[in-house]
Scaffold this motif. Structure first.
Motif, PDB file in Angstrom:
ATOM      1  N   LEU A 529       0.934  -0.956   0.036  1.00  0.00           N
ATOM      2  CA  LEU A 529      -0.054   0.058  -0.080  1.00  0.00           C
ATOM      3  C   LEU A 529       0.797   1.134   0.422  1.00  0.00           C
ATOM      4  O   LEU A 529       0.695   2.456  -0.310  1.00  0.00           O
ATOM      5  N   GLN A 530       2.039   0.652   0.812  1.00  0.00           N
ATOM      6  CA  GLN A 530       3.032   2.352   0.754  1.00  0.00           C
ATOM      7  C   GLN A 530       3.615   2.565  -0.947  1.00  0.00           C
ATOM      8  O   GLN A 530       3.228   3.743  -1.189  1.00  0.00           O
ATOM      9  N   GLN A 531       3.435   1.690  -1.887  1.00  0.00           N
ATOM     10  CA  GLN A 531       4.636   2.035  -2.542  1.00  0.00           C
ATOM     11  C   GLN A 531       3.092   2.600  -3.565  1.00  0.00           C
ATOM     12  O   GLN A 531       3.120   3.579  -4.674  1.00  0.00           O
ATOM     13  N   LYS A 532       1.537   2.075  -3.075  1.00  0.00           N
ATOM     14  CA  LYS A 532       0.622   2.531  -4.267  1.00  0.00           C
ATOM     15  C   LYS A 532       0.762   3.970  -4.329  1.00  0.00           C
ATOM     16  O   LYS A 532      -0.471   5.174  -4.492  1.00  0.00           O
ATOM     17  N   LEU A 533       1.458   5.127  -3.104  1.00  0.00           N
ATOM     18  CA  LEU A 533       0.720   6.000  -2.918  1.00  0.00           C
ATOM     19  C   LEU A 533       2.032   7.132  -4.108  1.00  0.00           C
ATOM     20  O   LEU A 533       1.391   8.222  -4.553  1.00  0.00           O
ATOM     21  N   ASN A 534       2.541   6.454  -5.074  1.00  0.00           N
ATOM     22  CA  ASN A 534       3.281   6.583  -6.152  1.00  0.00           C
ATOM     23  C   ASN A 534       3.010   5.786  -7.889  1.00  0.00           C
ATOM     24  O   ASN A 534       2.857   4.637  -7.249  1.00  0.00           O
ATOM     25  N   GLY A 563       8.297  -9.110  17.197  1.00  0.00           N
ATOM     26  CA  GLY A 563       8.563  -7.250  17.968  1.00  0.00           C
ATOM     27  C   GLY A 563       8.779  -6.898  17.195  1.00  0.00           C
ATOM     28  O   GLY A 563       8.854  -5.843  16.705  1.00  0.00           O
ATOM     29  N   LEU A 564      10.118  -7.119  16.068  1.00  0.00           N
ATOM     30  CA  LEU A 564      10.248  -5.974  14.828  1.00  0.00           C
ATOM     31  C   LEU A 564       9.909  -6.090  13.766  1.00  0.00           C
ATOM     32  O   LEU A 564       9.424  -5.080  13.016  1.00  0.00           O
ATOM     33  N   VAL A 565       8.890  -7.653  13.362  1.00  0.00           N
ATOM     34  CA  VAL A 565       8.146  -6.921  12.608  1.00  0.00           C
ATOM     35  C   VAL A 565       6.607  -6.173  12.925  1.00  0.00           C
ATOM     36  O   VAL A 565       6.249  -5.320  11.989  1.00  0.00           O
ATOM     37  N   ILE A 566       6.285  -6.472  14.043  1.00  0.00           N
ATOM     38  CA  ILE A 566       5.457  -4.825  14.713  1.00  0.00           C
ATOM     39  C   ILE A 566       5.896  -3.973  14.752  1.00  0.00           C
ATOM     40  O   ILE A 566       5.169  -3.101  14.248  1.00  0.00           O
ATOM     41  N   TYR A 567       7.094  -3.710  14.835  1.00  0.00           N
ATOM     42  CA  TYR A 567       7.681  -2.371  14.596  1.00  0.00           C
ATOM     43  C   TYR A 567       7.499  -1.793  13.183  1.00  0.00           C
ATOM     44  O   TYR A 567       7.117  -0.331  12.840  1.00  0.00           O
ATOM     45  N   TRP A 568       7.582  -2.755  12.006  1.00  0.00           N
ATOM     46  CA  TRP A 568       7.979  -2.477  10.646  1.00  0.00           C
ATOM     47  C   TRP A 568       6.682  -1.909  10.865  1.00  0.00           C
ATOM     48  O   TRP A 568       6.300  -1.515   9.141  1.00  0.00           O
ATOM     49  N   ILE A 569       5.256  -3.215  10.631  1.00  0.00           N
ATOM     50  CA  ILE A 569       4.424  -2.781  10.080  1.00  0.00           C
ATOM     51  C   ILE A 569       3.772  -1.507  10.888  1.00  0.00           C
ATOM     52  O   ILE A 569       3.430  -0.080  10.206  1.00  0.00           O
ATOM     53  N   SER A 570       4.088  -0.875  12.085  1.00  0.00           N
ATOM     54  CA  SER A 570       3.977   0.411  12.956  1.00  0.00           C
ATOM     55  C   SER A 570       4.309   1.482  11.795  1.00  0.00           C
ATOM     56  O   SER A 570       3.394   2.137  11.462  1.00  0.00           O
ATOM     57  N   ASN A 571       5.990   1.064  11.172  1.00  0.00           N
ATOM     58  CA  ASN A 571       6.514   2.350  11.204  1.00  0.00           C
ATOM     59  C   ASN A 571       5.482   2.315   9.791  1.00  0.00           C
ATOM     60  O   ASN A 571       5.837   3.717   9.350  1.00  0.00           O
ATOM     61  N   ASN A 572       5.111   1.288   8.757  1.00  0.00           N
ATOM     62  CA  ASN A 572       4.562   1.997   7.168  1.00  0.00           C
ATOM     63  C   ASN A 572       3.358   2.025   7.359  1.00  0.00           C
ATOM     64  O   ASN A 572       3.397   3.291   6.904  1.00  0.00           O
ATOM     65  N   VAL A 573       3.025   2.061   7.924  1.00  0.00           N
ATOM     66  CA  VAL A 573       1.370   2.449   8.915  1.00  0.00           C
ATOM     67  C   VAL A 573       1.238   4.091   9.010  1.00  0.00           C
ATOM     68  O   VAL A 573       0.941   4.871   8.420  1.00  0.00           O
ATOM     69  N   ILE A 574       2.341   4.269   9.508  1.00  0.00           N
ATOM     70  CA  ILE A 574       2.597   5.723  10.226  1.00  0.00           C
ATOM     71  C   ILE A 574       2.749   6.385   9.003  1.00  0.00           C
ATOM     72  O   ILE A 574       2.860   7.821   8.373  1.00  0.00           O
ATOM     73  N   THR A 575       3.721   5.972   8.642  1.00  0.00           N
ATOM     74  CA  THR A 575       4.687   6.611   6.745  1.00  0.00           C
ATOM     75  C   THR A 575       4.047   6.901   6.461  1.00  0.00           C
ATOM     76  O   THR A 575       3.508   8.005   5.711  1.00  0.00           O
ATOM     77  N   PHE A 576       2.807   5.716   5.538  1.00  0.00           N
ATOM     78  CA  PHE A 576       1.628   6.238   4.478  1.00  0.00           C
ATOM     79  C   PHE A 576       0.690   7.365   5.178  1.00  0.00           C
ATOM     80  O   PHE A 576       0.447   8.256   4.242  1.00  0.00           O
ATOM     81  N   THR A 577       0.559   7.102   5.949  1.00  0.00           N
ATOM     82  CA  THR A 577      -0.611   8.151   6.707  1.00  0.00           C
ATOM     83  C   THR A 577       0.000   9.552   6.574  1.00  0.00           C
ATOM     84  O   THR A 577       0.003  10.280   6.182  1.00  0.00           O
ATOM     85  N   GLN A 578       1.421   9.999   7.172  1.00  0.00           N
ATOM     86  CA  GLN A 578       1.882  10.858   6.994  1.00  0.00           C
ATOM     87  C   GLN A 578       2.580  11.360   6.048  1.00  0.00           C
ATOM     88  O   GLN A 578       1.701  12.597   5.328  1.00  0.00           O
ATOM     89  N   GLN A 579       2.785  10.285   5.242  1.00  0.00           N
ATOM     90  CA  GLN A 579       2.542  11.314   3.470  1.00  0.00           C
ATOM     91  C   GLN A 579       1.786  10.816   2.739  1.00  0.00           C
ATOM     92  O   GLN A 579       2.156  12.678   2.407  1.00  0.00           O
ATOM     93  N   TYR A 580       0.843  10.573   3.194  1.00  0.00           N
ATOM     94  CA  TYR A 580      -0.638  10.961   2.492  1.00  0.00           C
ATOM     95  C   TYR A 580      -0.950  12.510   3.111  1.00  0.00           C
ATOM     96  O   TYR A 580      -1.639  13.408   1.786  1.00  0.00           O
TER      97      TYR A 580
END
Length: 609
Positions: A529-534, A563-580
């Motif tokens: 989904l993060q890729q689909k911003l562009n 725990g690391l995968v949880i961090y990466w998912i959270s990071n992707n979701v927050i990044t997607f929201t911020q960028q949008y």
């Protein structure tokens, strides 16, 4: 900028891919904590003289006197020797009066696994599957022989009680029959620190010299050895502010040290230091009194396959009627950050560095500090990792804002950049010159979007280090099937993502890599989904790589700690929201659904062809 930004993302992704392939090819085996088998401990298999026990230091620090290996013992005599009980709020075990060895120690607060309630064993006696123990004695100097000083097989007698607790120390005594009386007073605190006071009284005629020492001996490589480069296991020592880490394999390659009579590495500590063995989560360390000099030794005895560390204090000379002594400490327990930090505050030099913080220690330490305190507030490690991600994104928000604003401006310039491409044709130099003039005219920095992406790399590895190395995340859960965030996702399509009452495939196996759990699946979707911003890049090769990248990462990261995968998912979701949100505020609205539809259209056209 659009193409350049995509190239940067591509390069970053490929770099991650190389590292992830390494993790996949060389994953850490599932840790199995050492548990002493009482049945095996009681077996009686005689050992030849000089075998089966650690050797004393070969000579005093000043070079006076020498010593061969102490007399051998048998498993039978070791098992039958009287013992005194160790019972504290956090530890249980015993000390053998044969040599005064601290050789049985279990941790009350830690169990082998969530499904195995057996307590973690730190130290084990000779005769157990993996002997590992601490012993103390005196190296003979002028006027003395090995028979005149206590060693590994000295039969100590008790003075007073036979139970060591946090409130009641114990005292052992041995009279050599030639005018020297030795005492050893052992005390312990409420955590993992023993204090050993060694004393000697010269009641005979003449002057003698001898040097007190402490030894940690480990028979063979530990059964829990993981051999994974992310965490150091082996010798760890501090010598006047310099930290040294030596793997077991490196100890085997030591050159023969004539002074020690074995493969050894010797260093002289002038003021502050300690030496011992560290495991993934546990450690045993000899700690001379702060401010005192000593000889630090790491030794490997190939004939008997014994790994050994020693702390040998300076030689003491006693005239008739004199008494001398030395007090040292022994840490043996869990590498808890707060506990070790408190010991450092009490004077143990840089003791906190016994935790393997890694190359990015300047990031790993503060990240752990934040996570630790957030967890104390929230009480759930999964939500604490998500909260940590929010805090990190908040800290990086100014850079992220500039990045996304720059990306939005670049989108506005896309039509003009297309015109430049048409005008330049195959002339790459002309195209680059035109683009630079356009950037200068519109005051756009094409590299503005790079920094947040580059900063994510050390943060990612620092957090991975924190989750993998620190004991505070061991067996910490989130909810439902996620009971231990320091291990891979336990869910799988084979147990319907944790809804069915059986375990998924064994972590590290090919089946586990293919039959991924719910967390890696969420990670792949969030990256997609993060890729689909562009819009997809025009180059077909880049299109293919970007199309596959989320799903490759999904399978690769499936074997990482949850725990690391949880961090990466959270990071992707927050990044997607911020960028949008930021790009919309700059007048450019990412067409996420349009980009998804166009992606499917391109796939269907390719299939038709």
């Amino acid at each position: 900028m659009d193409d350049q930004n995509k190239n940067l993302l591509l390069a970053t992704g490929l770099s991650f891919l190389v590292i992830l392939v390494w993790f996949l090819l060389f994953p850490p085996p599932p840790p199995e904590e050492q548990v002493a088998d009482s049945a095996q401990i009681s077996e009686t298999q005689p050992l030849t003289a000089g075998d089966g026990v650690a050797t004393a230091p070969s000579q005093a620090p000043d070079g006076s006197g020498s010593a061969a290996a102490p007399a051998g013992t048998t498993v039978a005599s070791a098992a039958d020797a009287p013992r005194l009980v160790i019972d504290t709020p956090r530890m249980e075990g015993s000390i053998s009066l044969l040599g005064g060895r601290i050789d049985t120690l279990r941790l009350k607060d830690y169990q082998v696994s969530l499904d195995d309630p057996e307590k973690v064993t730190v130290l084990s006696p000779v005769g157990s599957p993996a002997p590992y123990y601490a012993l103390y004695g005196w190296a003979p100097g002028q006027g003395l022989s090995l028979d005149d000083v206590p060693g590994a097989n000295t039969e100590w007698q008790l003075e007073g009680g036979d139970r060591l607790t946090a409130d009641t120390p114990v005292t052992m005594v041995w009279d050599n029959g030639n005018g020297l009386v030795f005492r050893r007073i052992v005390s312990v605190d409420e955590n993992f620190m023993f204090t050993i006071a060694q004393q000697v009284e010269n009641t005979g005629a003449g002057t003698v010299s001898l040097a007190p020492y402490g030894v940690l001996a480990r028979h063979g490589e530990p059964t829990t050895l993981e051999n994974f480069w992310v965490v150091h296991e082996g010798v760890i020592s501090m010598a006047d502010g310099e930290l040294t880490e030596i793997d077991y394999s490196s100890m085997v390659d030591f050159e023969i040290n004539p002074a020690e009579g074995a493969q050894a590495e010797v260093s002289q500590v002038t003021e502050n230091g300690w030496v011992g063995f560290t495991d993934h989560y546990w450690m045993s360390t000899l700690i001379p009194e702060p401010g005192s000099a000593f000889k630090s030794v790491a030794k490997y005895d190939a004939r008997r396959d014994i790994y050994q560390t020693e702390a040998v204090m300076p030689t003491q000379t006693l005239s008739e009627g004199q008494t001398a002594g030395v007090t040292t400490q022994l840490f043996s327990g869990a590498k808890e950050w707060e506990t070790i930090r408190d010991y450092q505050a009490q004077g143990i030099d840089r003791f906190i560095d016994s935790i393997d913080w890694g190359w990015f220690f300047f990031l790993t330490k503060p990240i752990f500090w934040i996570l630790h305190h957030v967890h104390q507030l929230i009480g759930n490690m999964g939500w604490s990792i998500i909260a940590l991600t929010l805090l990190l994104k908040a800290i990086l928000f100014p850079l992220a804002y500039k990045s996304y604003v720059s990306m939005a401006k670049m989108k506005e310039l896309q039509p003009e950049m297309e015109k430049l491409k048409e005008a330049a044709g195959d002339d790459r130099q002309k195209l680059q010159q035109g683009m630079m003039e356009l950037y200068k005219k519109e005051k756009v920095n094409p590299a503005a979007g790079c920094l947040p992406i580059l900063l994510q790399i050390p943060i990612f590895f620092s957090l991975y280090k924190v989750i993998f190395v620190t004991i505070e995340l061991r067996q910490q859960g989130w909810f439902g099937p996620f009971r231990d965030l320091s291990t891979p996702d336990p869910t799988s399509i084979m147990n319907f993502f944790g809804l069915l009452p059986w375990a998924g495939p064994e972590p590290g196996t090919l089946v586990a890599t293919i039959a991924i759990g719910i967390l890696p699946l969420c990670l792949g979707v969030s990256m997609w989904l993060q890729q689909k911003l562009n819009p997809a890049p025009a180059d077909p090769t880049q299109q293919m790589i970007f199309a596959w990248m989320p799903w490759v990462f999904m399978f690769m990261l499936g074997s990482f700690a949850s725990g690391l995968v949880i961090y990466w998912i959270s990071n992707n979701v927050i990044t997607f929201t911020q960028q949008y949100i930021i790009m919309r505020s700059q007048g450019y609205t990412p067409d996420v659904f349009g980009n998804i539809k166009s992606g499917f259209k391109r796939k269907s056209k390719a299939e038709e062809k």
